[in-house]
Design a protein around this motif. Structure first.
Motif, PDB file in Angstrom:
ATOM      1  N   VAL A  36       0.871  -1.168   0.000  1.00 55.81           N
ATOM      2  CA  VAL A  36       0.000   0.000   0.000  1.00 55.81           C
ATOM      3  C   VAL A  36       0.912   1.223   0.000  1.00 55.81           C
ATOM      4  CG1 VAL A  36      -1.739   1.252   1.311  1.00 55.81           C
ATOM      5  CG2 VAL A  36      -1.792  -1.234   1.239  1.00 55.81           C
ATOM      6  N   PRO A  37       0.693   2.163  -0.915  1.00 60.80           N
ATOM      7  CA  PRO A  37       1.589   3.321  -0.999  1.00 60.80           C
ATOM      8  C   PRO A  37       1.562   4.146   0.285  1.00 60.80           C
ATOM      9  CG  PRO A  37       0.064   3.264  -2.858  1.00 60.80           C
ATOM     10  CD  PRO A  37      -0.351   2.200  -1.913  1.00 60.80           C
ATOM     11  N   PRO A  38       2.726   4.622   0.702  1.00 65.00           N
ATOM     12  CA  PRO A  38       2.771   5.467   1.895  1.00 65.00           C
ATOM     13  C   PRO A  38       2.172   6.841   1.629  1.00 65.00           C
ATOM     14  CG  PRO A  38       4.945   5.273   0.919  1.00 65.00           C
ATOM     15  CD  PRO A  38       4.039   4.365   0.140  1.00 65.00           C
ATOM     16  N   VAL A  39       1.640   7.449   2.686  1.00 64.77           N
ATOM     17  CA  VAL A  39       0.960   8.736   2.581  1.00 64.77           C
ATOM     18  C   VAL A  39       1.517   9.698   3.626  1.00 64.77           C
ATOM     19  CG1 VAL A  39      -1.262   9.899   2.866  1.00 64.77           C
ATOM     20  CG2 VAL A  39      -1.166   7.719   1.704  1.00 64.77           C
ATOM     21  N   ASN A  40       1.732  10.939   3.215  1.00 71.22           N
ATOM     22  CA  ASN A  40       2.067  12.025   4.140  1.00 71.22           C
ATOM     23  C   ASN A  40       0.886  12.983   4.157  1.00 71.22           C
ATOM     24  OD1 ASN A  40       4.701  11.103   4.637  1.00 71.22           O
ATOM     25  ND2 ASN A  40       5.468  12.165   2.830  1.00 71.22           N
ATOM     26  N   ILE A  41       0.496  13.413   5.343  1.00 74.28           N
ATOM     27  CA  ILE A  41      -0.585  14.402   5.472  1.00 74.28           C
ATOM     28  C   ILE A  41      -0.045  15.572   6.274  1.00 74.28           C
ATOM     29  CG2 ILE A  41      -2.905  14.863   6.338  1.00 74.28           C
ATOM     30  CD1 ILE A  41      -3.464  11.844   6.023  1.00 74.28           C
ATOM     31  N   LYS A  42      -0.157  16.759   5.675  1.00 80.37           N
ATOM     32  CA  LYS A  42       0.361  17.963   6.315  1.00 80.37           C
ATOM     33  C   LYS A  42      -0.766  18.982   6.440  1.00 80.37           C
ATOM     34  CE  LYS A  42       3.012  20.680   3.853  1.00 80.37           C
ATOM     35  NZ  LYS A  42       4.134  21.278   3.115  1.00 80.37           N
ATOM     36  N   GLU A  43      -0.834  19.637   7.587  1.00 80.67           N
ATOM     37  CA  GLU A  43      -1.832  20.687   7.785  1.00 80.67           C
ATOM     38  C   GLU A  43      -1.133  22.031   7.822  1.00 80.67           C
ATOM     39  OE1 GLU A  43      -5.424  22.056  10.822  1.00 80.67           O
ATOM     40  OE2 GLU A  43      -4.072  20.439  11.414  1.00 80.67           O
ATOM     41  N   THR A  44      -1.661  22.957   7.038  1.00 77.40           N
ATOM     42  CA  THR A  44      -1.199  24.339   7.075  1.00 77.40           C
ATOM     43  C   THR A  44      -2.357  25.187   7.606  1.00 77.40           C
ATOM     44  OG1 THR A  44      -1.925  24.821   4.815  1.00 77.40           O
ATOM     45  CG2 THR A  44       0.314  23.935   5.078  1.00 77.40           C
ATOM     46  N   GLU A  45      -2.158  26.489   7.691  1.00 78.77           N
ATOM     47  CA  GLU A  45      -3.240  27.357   8.175  1.00 78.77           C
ATOM     48  C   GLU A  45      -4.433  27.357   7.232  1.00 78.77           C
ATOM     49  OE1 GLU A  45      -2.036  31.312   9.092  1.00 78.77           O
ATOM     50  OE2 GLU A  45      -0.638  30.669  10.651  1.00 78.77           O
ATOM     51  N   ALA A  46      -4.176  27.185   5.920  1.00 76.01           N
ATOM     52  CA  ALA A  46      -5.240  27.310   4.928  1.00 76.01           C
ATOM     53  C   ALA A  46      -5.761  25.987   4.386  1.00 76.01           C
ATOM     54  CB  ALA A  46      -4.764  28.170   3.766  1.00 76.01           C
ATOM     55  N   ALA A  47      -5.024  24.884   4.593  1.00 74.75           N
ATOM     56  CA  ALA A  47      -5.436  23.637   3.933  1.00 74.75           C
ATOM     57  C   ALA A  47      -4.763  22.422   4.561  1.00 74.75           C
ATOM     58  CB  ALA A  47      -5.079  23.699   2.455  1.00 74.75           C
ATOM     59  N   PHE A  48      -5.217  21.257   4.102  1.00 77.14           N
ATOM     60  CA  PHE A  48      -4.546  19.992   4.366  1.00 77.14           C
ATOM     61  C   PHE A  48      -3.944  19.552   3.041  1.00 77.14           C
ATOM     62  CE2 PHE A  48      -7.918  20.117   7.511  1.00 77.14           C
ATOM     63  CZ  PHE A  48      -7.265  19.714   8.667  1.00 77.14           C
ATOM     64  N   GLU A  49      -2.762  18.964   3.074  1.00 80.04           N
ATOM     65  CA  GLU A  49      -2.115  18.476   1.868  1.00 80.04           C
ATOM     66  C   GLU A  49      -1.812  16.993   2.057  1.00 80.04           C
ATOM     67  OE1 GLU A  49       1.280  20.958   1.151  1.00 80.04           O
ATOM     68  OE2 GLU A  49       0.064  22.769   1.245  1.00 80.04           O
ATOM     69  N   LYS A  99      -6.205   0.644  -2.116  1.00 81.97           N
ATOM     70  CA  LYS A  99      -7.304   1.533  -1.736  1.00 81.97           C
ATOM     71  C   LYS A  99      -6.977   2.107  -0.366  1.00 81.97           C
ATOM     72  CE  LYS A  99     -12.331   1.574  -1.494  1.00 81.97           C
ATOM     73  NZ  LYS A  99     -13.523   0.747  -1.646  1.00 81.97           N
ATOM     74  N   ARG A 100      -6.972   3.437  -0.262  1.00 85.06           N
ATOM     75  CA  ARG A 100      -6.737   4.120   1.006  1.00 85.06           C
ATOM     76  C   ARG A 100      -7.910   5.055   1.251  1.00 85.06           C
ATOM     77  NH1 ARG A 100      -1.200   4.509   2.973  1.00 85.06           N
ATOM     78  NH2 ARG A 100      -2.348   5.046   4.846  1.00 85.06           N
ATOM     79  N   SER A 101      -8.389   5.087   2.484  1.00 82.26           N
ATOM     80  CA  SER A 101      -9.511   5.957   2.838  1.00 82.26           C
ATOM     81  C   SER A 101      -9.148   6.790   4.055  1.00 82.26           C
ATOM     82  CB  SER A 101     -10.763   5.139   3.127  1.00 82.26           C
ATOM     83  OG  SER A 101     -11.185   4.471   1.970  1.00 82.26           O
ATOM     84  N   PHE A 102      -9.620   8.046   4.057  1.00 80.80           N
ATOM     85  CA  PHE A 102      -9.344   8.968   5.141  1.00 80.80           C
ATOM     86  C   PHE A 102     -10.619   9.743   5.466  1.00 80.80           C
ATOM     87  CE2 PHE A 102      -5.609   8.449   2.508  1.00 80.80           C
ATOM     88  CZ  PHE A 102      -4.654   8.056   3.429  1.00 80.80           C
ATOM     89  N   THR A 103     -10.901   9.882   6.744  1.00 81.91           N
ATOM     90  CA  THR A 103     -12.043  10.678   7.172  1.00 81.91           C
ATOM     91  C   THR A 103     -11.624  12.145   7.171  1.00 81.91           C
ATOM     92  OG1 THR A 103     -12.812   8.876   8.569  1.00 81.91           O
ATOM     93  CG2 THR A 103     -13.708  11.064   9.035  1.00 81.91           C
ATOM     94  N   LEU A 104     -12.388  12.966   6.451  1.00 79.68           N
ATOM     95  CA  LEU A 104     -12.067  14.387   6.351  1.00 79.68           C
ATOM     96  C   LEU A 104     -12.640  15.147   7.542  1.00 79.68           C
ATOM     97  CD1 LEU A 104     -12.810  15.055   2.582  1.00 79.68           C
ATOM     98  CD2 LEU A 104     -10.596  14.669   3.661  1.00 79.68           C
ATOM     99  N   PHE A 125      -4.900  18.568  -2.616  1.00 71.88           N
ATOM    100  CA  PHE A 125      -4.996  19.816  -1.861  1.00 71.88           C
ATOM    101  C   PHE A 125      -6.415  19.946  -1.339  1.00 71.88           C
ATOM    102  CE2 PHE A 125      -5.724  24.443  -1.708  1.00 71.88           C
ATOM    103  CZ  PHE A 125      -4.712  24.798  -0.828  1.00 71.88           C
ATOM    104  N   LEU A 126      -6.567  19.976  -0.022  1.00 74.32           N
ATOM    105  CA  LEU A 126      -7.872  20.037   0.635  1.00 74.32           C
ATOM    106  C   LEU A 126      -7.988  21.374   1.383  1.00 74.32           C
ATOM    107  CD1 LEU A 126      -7.415  16.505   2.148  1.00 74.32           C
ATOM    108  CD2 LEU A 126      -9.039  17.022   0.356  1.00 74.32           C
ATOM    109  N   PRO A 127      -8.534  22.416   0.733  1.00 67.94           N
ATOM    110  CA  PRO A 127      -8.616  23.724   1.399  1.00 67.94           C
ATOM    111  C   PRO A 127      -9.628  23.713   2.535  1.00 67.94           C
ATOM    112  CG  PRO A 127      -9.748  23.789  -0.702  1.00 67.94           C
ATOM    113  CD  PRO A 127      -9.105  22.434  -0.597  1.00 67.94           C
ATOM    114  N   LYS A 128      -9.371  24.565   3.506  1.00 67.12           N
ATOM    115  CA  LYS A 128     -10.288  24.698   4.644  1.00 67.12           C
ATOM    116  C   LYS A 128     -11.390  25.700   4.315  1.00 67.12           C
ATOM    117  CE  LYS A 128      -6.826  23.639   8.144  1.00 67.12           C
ATOM    118  NZ  LYS A 128      -6.105  24.137   9.336  1.00 67.12           N
ATOM    119  N   LYS A 129     -12.523  25.534   4.973  1.00 68.83           N
ATOM    120  CA  LYS A 129     -13.628  26.484   4.821  1.00 68.83           C
ATOM    121  C   LYS A 129     -13.203  27.829   5.405  1.00 68.83           C
ATOM    122  CE  LYS A 129     -17.170  22.930   5.239  1.00 68.83           C
ATOM    123  NZ  LYS A 129     -18.211  22.355   6.100  1.00 68.83           N
TER     124      LYS A 129
END
Length: 144
Positions: A36-49, A99-104, A125-129
Motif C-alpha cells: 500500500v503506498p505510503p501517505v504524508n498528510i500535512k496541515e497548514t493554516e489554509a489547507a490539508f495536503e 485503496k486508502r480511505s481517510f475521514t475528512l 490539496f484540501l482547502p479549509k472552509k
C-alpha cells in the motif's frame, strides 16, 4: 522466581530462528502482494495536503472519491502480455491495486479540492472552509 524463558536448552532464542520463521516478526509475509503506498498528510493554516507516493503510475490510474466526508484514493491496473515465438507461447498477467480511505475533518471545503500527479507523487490539496481559517488579529482601542 525465574523470569527468563528457556527455549531449546538456550536462554535466548536464536536470531536465525526468528529470521526464518514463516511469520517473521508476527506478520504473514506475502512477497507477491503489492504494498500500500505510503501517505504524508500535512496541515497548514489554509489547507490539508495529502501526498501519496506511487511511482510508475499515470494520472488516469487513480480514482479519487469523496462520499459523506470520506476521501478514498484507489488504483487498479491489469495487464496481459502474449508473446508467440515459433512453437512457444508466453502469457504473462499482472494485477496491482490499492485503496486508502481517510475521514475528512468538517473544516474541509469539499467543493474546492484539487489533485495533481507529478514525479511519482499524487498530491491532493484540501482547502479549509473560510470559517475554519485563522482570523486576523484585531487591535481594540479603549475609549475615554
Amino acid at each position: 522466581m525465574n523470569l527468563v524463558k528457556k527455549t531449546n536448552g538456550h536462554y535466548f532464542p536464536s536470531v536465525f530462528d526468528e529470521l526464518f520463521r514463516p511469520d517473521f516478526g508476527g506478520r504473514q509475509m506475502n512477497f507477491n502482494a503489492p504494498a500500500v503506498p505510503p501517505v504524508n498528510i500535512k496541515e497548514t493554516e489554509a489547507a490539508f495536503e495529502v501526498e501519496l507516493s506511487a511511482p510508475g503510475k499515470q494520472k488516469q490510474d487513480f480514482n479519487i472519491e469523496i462520499d459523506n466526508g470520506l476521501l478514498t484514493i484507489s488504483s487498479e491496473i491489469k495487464s496481459e502480455n502474449n508473446v508467440e515465438e515459433g512453437k512457444y507461447t508466453r502469457r504473462e498477467f499482472s494485477f496491482a491495486s490499492f485503496k486508502r480511505s481517510f475521514t475528512l475533518p468538517e473544516s474541509v471545503n469539499d467543493s474546492e479540492i484539487k489533485a495533481a500527479y507529478e514525479a511519482g507523487v499524487l498530491k491532493i490539496f484540501l482547502p479549509k472552509k473560510d470559517e475554519a481559517l485563522p482570523k486576523a488579529k484585531r487591535v481594540i482601542e479603549v475609549n475615554d
